[in-house]
Each structure stands twice: as structure tokens, then as C-alpha cells.
Design an enzyme around this catalytic site. Structure first.
Site, short mmCIF file in Angstrom:
data_model
loop_
_atom_site.label_atom_id
_atom_site.label_comp_id
_atom_site.label_asym_id
_atom_site.label_seq_id
_atom_site.Cartn_x
_atom_site.Cartn_y
_atom_site.Cartn_z
CG HIS A 292 -1.67 -0.91 6.14
ND1 HIS A 292 -2.19 0.24 6.82
CD2 HIS A 292 -1.71 -0.38 5.19
CE1 HIS A 292 -2.54 1.10 5.89
NE2 HIS A 292 -2.26 0.01 4.93
CB CYS B 172 -5.67 -0.86 4.68
SG CYS B 172 -5.57 -0.28 2.40
CG ASP C 293 -0.61 4.12 5.36
OD1 ASP C 293 0.23 4.41 5.95
OD2 ASP C 293 -1.93 4.20 5.57
CB CYS D 44 -0.88 -0.22 1.01
SG CYS D 44 -2.15 1.16 1.00
NE ARG E 122 -0.44 5.11 8.71
CZ ARG E 122 -1.97 4.97 9.44
NH1 ARG E 122 -2.50 5.23 10.41
NH2 ARG E 122 -2.70 4.40 7.97
ZN LIG Z 1 -3.08 1.07 3.41
#
Ligand SMILES: [Zn+2]
Length: 220
Positions: free
Chosen positions: A100, A103, A46, A44, A48
Site C-alpha cells: 500500500h 506504508c 497496517d 501489510c 488501514r
Molecule cells: Zn504497510
């Protein structure tokens, strides 16, 4: 959390490059010749969930493709080209789809939340949600989001397995193993969803087994 300026990023980059060269003289020069990563990560976008930091890998060790909610579809030229380069040219040994927990893209799909243009992209995750609607209904509401994150990883691993790139690699007996992992933001740990596949005949049983595990674990 620090909020550096763009100029600060260049300063940090110079410090990082100098420290790398000091600790490992010739490191960058050795990478110039060729990259030989054994791994490909589809994750992803993302912020993080950074592939190298989570796995402790250095530049040159993992080939990465990221998008919202780690989706793999056969008409996405970007993703499929990246897989093709990784498998055919770099000969990666292991390819992992890494979702994750928590998400945001998966949550938007779960709750049919409008986020904008990305709604169209997230339709692929909604399809996963709808295919597993019965299963998700049986999961306690507080675990449903994480369960869909895991089901989405499993479905995307299957999508990778069905690409012409992977099928062709397996038919010429090139060893490439697919994996599905999920990363927990809460503790920084990766979990193996136990859907490792290295041949066409394993797709169906591996998927069934992995999906069963999602339900039994989330209900426990
Ligand atoms: Zn995500």
C-alpha cells in the site's frame, strides 16, 4: 474515529453474528464443514488495509497472511507454511501480494529510519531499495516512497514465485496465478501492478515489465 472498549468489541461481535444469521440463515454452519477460498492475500499488517473489507469478500473467501511491509522470504517458516497450506491443501487459484502507498515500514526502509527490532525485518525492503537505487534516484522525491512500495510488491511476488511450494505446484501443472497489487490509502482503490505470473518462464519478463511501469508511471 471511534475508540471502543474491549467489552464493546464483544457486543459488536454479537450484533454482527446475529445480523449475519438473520440475513443468511445457516451461514456459519455452512462454513464449519470446510473453507474453500479461491484467493490468498499476502499484505501489510497496517490496520488501514483489511483484505476482506477492501475486496468485499466474506468469511471463507480469502486466506490471509499479513506482516510488516508484506515481505516474503524463504526462511520465514510462518509465511511459507501459510502459502503451502493455501496452495497444497486449499488449492487457491490466485495469490496476491498487496502493498500500500504510504506504508510506514517501506518509508523507514527508504529513509534508513531506526524503528527498533523491526529494522532487521525491514532489511529485506532496504535490499529492494538498494537493488533499485538507480531507478529510485530517477523518480521525483515526492513519488519515491510510493515507487518503493510498488517495487517492494514486485520483488515479493518474485520471491513467492521462487518458493518450492509454487515451483512444485507449477511443475505438477496446478493452476495458481500470482499477482502484485498496491492499495491507495487516499482513495481506497486497488491498483494492479501488472505482474501476473502463472509459470516459471514468466518470472523474468514479468518483473522487467512491471518495474518499467513503475518508473514510467511515477515520472509521468
Ligand atoms: Zn504497510
Amino acid at each position: 474515529m471511534s475508540n471502543p472498549s474491549v467489552a464493546e468489541l464483544f457486543a459488536r461481535n454479537r450484533e454482527w453474528a446475529a445480523a449475519m444469521e438473520r440475513d443468511r440463515p445457516g451461514f456459519f454452519r455452512s462454513l464449519m464443514a470446510q473453507q474453500r477460498p479461491a484467493f490468498m492475500w499476502i499484505g501489510c499488517s497496517d490496520s488501514r488495509v483489511p483484505a476482506n473489507q477492501i475486496t468485499g469478500l466474506e468469511p471463507g473467501e480469502i486466506f490471509v497472511h499479513r506482516n510488516i511491509a508484506n515481505v516474503v522470504i524463504p526462511t520465514d517458516l510462518n509465511c511459507i507454511s501459510t502459502i503451502q497450506f493455501a496452495v497444497d491443501q486449499l488449492k487457491v487459484r490466485d495469490l496476491m501480494v498487496v502493498g500500500h502507498h504510504g506504508c510506514g515500514g517501506v518509508l523507514a526502509a527508504l529513509e534508513d529510519r531506526r524503528v527498533g527490532l523491526a529494522d532487521n525485518w525491514l532489511q529485506h525492503v532496504k535490499n529492494v531499495r538498494d537493488r533499485h537505487a538507480n531507478l529510485l534516484d530517477g523518480v521525483a522525491p515526492e513519488f519515491r516512497h510510493d515507487a518503493l512500495c510498488e517495487l517492494n510488491v514486485i520483488e515479493q511476488v518474485i520471491n513467492v514465485a521462487h518458493t518450492t511450494v509454487i515451483r512444485d505446484a507449477w511443475s505438477r501443472e496446478q493452476k495458481v496465478t500470482l499477482h502484485g497489487w498496491v492499495y491507495a490509502l487516499s482513495d481506497g482503490l486497488l491498483r494492479d501492478l501488472r505482474i501476473s505470473i502463472d509459470g516459471i518462464d514468466q518470472i523474468e519478463p514479468a518483473m522487467r515489465h512491471a518495474v518499467e511501469q513503475v518508473t514510467s508511471r511515477e515520472r509521468a
